[in-house]
Enzyme design. Structure first.
Site, short mmCIF file in Angstrom:
data_model
loop_
_atom_site.label_atom_id
_atom_site.label_comp_id
_atom_site.label_asym_id
_atom_site.label_seq_id
_atom_site.Cartn_x
_atom_site.Cartn_y
_atom_site.Cartn_z
N ASP A 239 0.82 -1.20 0.00
CA ASP A 239 0.00 0.00 0.00
C ASP A 239 0.86 1.27 0.00
OD1 ASP A 239 -2.59 1.48 0.51
OD2 ASP A 239 -1.49 2.01 2.34
N GLU A 274 1.45 0.06 -4.89
CA GLU A 274 0.65 1.25 -5.17
C GLU A 274 1.59 2.42 -4.98
OE1 GLU A 274 -3.21 3.76 -3.51
OE2 GLU A 274 -1.99 2.54 -2.16
N ASP A 367 -10.18 2.37 -3.29
CA ASP A 367 -9.88 3.79 -3.16
C ASP A 367 -10.79 4.64 -4.04
OD1 ASP A 367 -7.90 4.18 -1.22
OD2 ASP A 367 -6.31 3.60 -2.59
#
Length: 558
Positions: A239, A274, A367
């Site tokens: 993440d 990410e 998201d």
């Protein structure tokens, strides 16, 4: 004998309280404390540091919530599936939140749905974070015990059983891990180990972690190895790695990748990031990482289909068809060039040289859906349903790595909203912060569902296809993934970096990927200014008299 160890350089005494009995740990060099003691799986224990008791920050399970005693867990498990993994060219990723994927919200209930995902054409599940967090409900990004699966979903063995069952169905499992911060409730590291953090540094979500400190680095690297080895996972999604600030000679990401690649696994291990910086060095053939979430693809498609142009959508709203053409050729849209409505300091690096499989493309994820005030999915925002079908086909058939967000495969009517299970002042702070976050956005904004309410969580459960339109879309996505498995995957397995030729004329895009031998041709109309003529005898043709959008695709060799 069980071995207990803790890095606690800031305390003067350390004990392990094992079922009520306190045993003194011995001090070791570099701030470590060690203890060997007879014990058995299932026993409760806590670390007692300078007289105060705390859960183990590397606990494999808890006796209750994040504030309770930790539990000793035997990692041994009788794995049943004969599993050798999946390759990246085979990847069709399905992002899944365990708590809202089924009515029950458990690993066991999710396992019952695996035949459906196999029939859909999913080859990899990406589980949203599972590290234990405060309360029962949450997205998982507020975890404070990174080694312990969240107990609302089941036990450690329940998680292993889910992974084993997925492997038996031919589906790999990735786990989203959060190494850039700890959650706001139940993180006791700062109380007894301030050396784990940088007092002058912070991430957007909490205190900055001291990645320059060897023990802090080792904590997260061991966590990655823990999931891959004790749970037989097929990879990790890291993440927001742009928020990992590390000034060491070797950045934490490089060391993590190197350490994982140095270990011998009996299956391919996939590392996905990410990273909003659009960097490229992590995904070259010699680099340790396989792929990265490609927000650029989502943003361009979203702007094209919705017309939204606020906040981070602004640069993509200027010429979304042009951005889609760039992404089809190069992967990233933003590659360091100046952009209309873009940042003063352009982000990104030239990316055409990277394998297509390095870009995880999607029309939605947690998201992009959940960070809207009401959690609407793209198909709930689009008036032209045929246009959505065209962009779905392009996303799933282009020679990149496609990802579906749970429920999108059948046009679920459920939103995916932001929810937590905090209490007291923290709950109120989240409520106020969430409302203030969207107050200035017209398209993102509106009434914000109460993030602390159990109803917000329940409303986000995806349910099952009930209408004919939902069943039709599920059949459509299944057909697309069958085409991908038959035509695209074999080409990517042989040549992961095809040569792309893209011709954009107004709202028409003609693209050819050459695999030498073998080609994929796609021609799409993405607005009213397109002189669309389909390929002769296409493998896929999507047209509708009520929509200016169209797509045809051919594959060779068959």
């Amino acid at each position: 004998m069980w071995q207990f160890g803790l890095w606690a350089p800031d305390v003067k005494s350390a004990q392990v309280e094992l079922d009520g009995t306190r045993l003194s740990a011995r001090s070791a060099p570099d701030g470590w404390w060690h203890l060997s003691a007879p014990a058995h799986a299932g026993q409760h224990y806590m670390w007692v540091l300078d007289g105060a008791a705390y859960p183990d920050p590397a606990a494999r399970a808890q006796a209750g919530d994040v504030h309770a005693a930790s539990v000793l867990v035997d990692p041994a498990y009788n794995w049943q599936a004969q599993w050798r993994g999946r390759s990246i060219p085979e990847a069709v990723i399905y992002e899944l939140h365990v708590g809202t994927f089924t009515a029950q919200g458990t690993f066991a209930a999710a396992a019952e749905e695996l035949p459906r995902l196999r029939e859909l054409g999913v080859t990899m599940i990406e589980l949203m974070p599972l590290a234990q967090f405060e309360g029962d409900r949450g997205w998982g990004y507020d975890g404070v015990l990174p080694y312990a699966p969240h107990p609302a979903y089941g036990s450690p063995d329940d998680m292993r059983a889910f992974i084993d069952a997925a492997h038996a169905h031919g589906i790999g499992v990735l786990l989203d891990v959060v190494y850039n911060h700890f959650g706001p409730s139940g993180n006791y590291l700062g109380a007894w180990c301030p050396s784990f953090f940088h007092p002058e540094r912070a991430s957007p979500w909490g205190a900055g972690i001291a990645f320059e400190t060897p023990a802090a680095r080792a904590y997260f690297i061991a966590n990655a190895q823990h999931w891959l080895e004790e749970y037989q996972l097929d990879g990790l999604r890291l993440d927001a790695v742009h928020a990992i600030e590390d000034h060491s000679p070797t950045h934490f990401l490089d060391e993590l990748g190197k350490q994982i690649r140095a270990r011998a696994y009996d299956r391919p291990i996939h590392l996905v990031t990410e990273d909003e910086r659009n960097l490229t060095r992590y995904f070259t053939p010699q680099a340790p990482y396989d792929a990265t979430w490609n927000d650029d693809w989502h943003h361009a498609v979203h702007c094209l289909l919705t017309g939204e142009d606020e906040s981070y959508y602004a640069p993509f709203a200027h010429d979304p068809v042009g951005d889609i053409a760039t992404a089809l050729a190069d992967g990233y849209v933003e590659q360091g060039q100046p952009r209309v409505n873009g940042d003063a300091h352009p982000r990104g690096e030239p990316s055409a040289q990277l394998p297509g499989t390095a870009f995880v493309n999607f029309l939605g994820n947690h998201d992009q859906v959940g960070n809207r005030a009401r959690g609407e999915r793209l198909h709930q925002l689009v008036d032209d349903g045929h246009a959505y079908r065209v962009m779905t086909a392009l996303t799933l058939l282009a020679p990149f790595t496609p990802m579906l967000f749970m429920g999108d495969e059948f046009l679920t009517s459920a939103p995916f909203q932001f929810f937590v299970d905090f209490t007291g002042d923290l709950a109120e702070a989240v409520r106020k912060g969430r409302a203030q976050e969207f107050a200035r956005f017209s398209s993102f904004g509106g009434a914000v569902p109460d993030p602390v309410s159990a109803r917000t969580f329940r409303d986000s459960k995806i349910g099952r296809p009930e209408t004919q339109a939902q069943r039709d879309h599920l059949e459509f996505v299944t057909h697309l993934l069958t085409l991908r498995a038959r035509h695209v995957t074999p080409l990517l397995a042989r040549v992961p970096s095809p040569e792309a030729t893209v011709d954009r004329r107004d709202d028409l895009i003609d693209v050819c990927w050459s695999f030498a031998p073998g080609t994929i041709h796609m021609r799409g109309a993405f607005g009213p200014n397109a002189a669309f003529v389909p390929h002769p005898d296409p493998a896929l043709l999507l047209t509708d008299g009520s929509s200016p959008f169209a797509l045809s695709a051919t594959f060779s060799p068959e």
